[in-house]
Scaffold this active site. Structure first.
Site: not given
Ligand code: MRU
Length: 347
Positions: A90, A238, A248
């Site tokens: 990802r 992220d 995020n």
């Molecule tokens: O697509 P995802 O579910 O991986 O996205 C997750 C998020 O955006 C979270 O807020 C981020 O990774 C922080 S997790 C501690």
């Protein structure tokens, strides 16, 4: 406190809570090879920036195990290939690249050892990434608790909880710490379309733990903020740029705009491993676009016209000026971020 084991490395396999299935069923997804881990990250069996990083580290362990009995040249070239594949699983969460970099450094440092000894060092590094993440989140929780009032209604987006990390959570880690320190906490969880991490995962985690939580559609948040119903907003991250711009889950930016308009504190909660010290601003962050099926279907049932064009970015970037502070394991970082974030690398 209920322990949520997002992942476990046991008897040479990686076991993940299958987050695609929650909350309807609790199933464990077994990864026998690094390819299984690559699939699990891509398909969001495991998701959330720190959890992706820790899972990928164990993916490297699985790759090392798989090629342990090959010639040294084959071992190193296959391991390198596996790390490259995992690194691309990802694109937005920098914890993935951070974890793979740590694994690469461990391989490099011990490359002259016999392969069975090298495997042990690789496994130890993955265990360290996993264990450090839990401890980091507990420190984040302690720092973050300082900004939570004795009685607080907190809004959160997506899932930045135990499920998104090796354990305890970042934004939900602060909420856990506040709750267990005796504060009167009430959480509003944004549903977080289209993958509904708020409705499926945050609601599940908090409810299981007995932390008061109310689920809302994403579009309700602005009204709650305007009506003075929210004391503080906590979100995960992220990738954070040197100037504080933060990627995020999609919808975070919109929330930050409303928070700013109504003077509600808006905190990003993340470990230092989520900071990308190589990028100056959010403009450099790659935003993942996901399958149109996430919008056109629910559980394989079509909810949009056939052939409709879809735009489905998984993340957005919140500009630094909308962020009250960034809660990390090293303390709460305040503006000016461009001066204060680089200090974290030196600290
Ligand atoms: O697509 P995802 O579910 O991986 O996205 C997750 C998020 O955006 C979270 O807020 C981020 O990774 C922080 S997790 C501690």
């Amino acid at each position: 406190m209920t322990e949520i084991k997002t992942m476990e490395f046991k008897d040479d396999f990686l076991y993940l809570i299958d987050q695609r299935k929650l909350p309807v069923s609790y199933e464990i997804f077994q990864c026998k090879t690094y390819r299984d881990v690559d699939f699990a990250i891509k398909d969001m069996v495991v998701r959330g920036a720190p959890a992706i990083g820790a899972a990928a580290a164990y993916g490297v362990v699985l790759a090392a195990k798989e090629f342990l009995h090959e010639d040294r040249d084959v071992f190193f070239s296959e391991l390198d290939k596996a790390m490259n594949i995992l690194n691309r699983a990802r694109p937005t969460a920098v914890n993935l690249m951070w974890a793979i970099r740590r694994m690469r450094n461990a391989v490099e440092k011990h490359k002259d050892l016999p392969l069975d000894k090298l495997y042990q060092r690789i496994k130890e590094e993955a265990d360290r990434i996993y264990e450090e993440d839990i401890n980091t989140n507990k420190s984040i929780g302690k720092h973050g608790n300082a900004i939570i009032p004795q009685k607080a209604t907190i809004l959160t987006h997506c899932n930045a909880g135990a499920l998104a990390t090796a354990g305890y959570g970042t934004a939900l880690g602060v909420i856990r710490e506040a709750f267990y320190s005796g504060k009167d906490i009430m959480v509003y969880a944004d549903e977080t379309r289209p993958r509904c991490q708020g409705g499926r995962l945050t609601a599940w985690e908090l409810k299981m733990e007995g932390i008061p939580v109310r689920l809302i559609a994403d579009s309700v948040a602005a009204t709650l903020i305007r009506d003075g119903k929210i004391d503080v907003i906590l979100v995960g991250a992220d990738r954070i740029a040197l100037n504080g711009d933060t990627a995020n889950k999609i919808g975070t930016f919109m929330l930050s705009v409303v928070a700013k308009a109504y003077n509600v504190p808006f905190y990003v909660v993340a470990p230092v491993s989520t900071i990308d010290f190589d990028i100056k601003s959010g403009e450099e962050i790659v935003i993942e676009e996901r399958d149109s099926m996430e919008l056109t279907h629910i559980e394989n049932i079509r909810i949009a016209p056939e052939g409709i064009e879809v735009y489905n970015p998984a993340f957005d970037v919140t500009p630094n000026e909308n962020i009250t502070g960034i809660i990390t394991e090293k303390g709460i970082i305040k503006p000016p971020y461009i001066e204060n974030i680089p200090k974290l690398k030196e600290a």
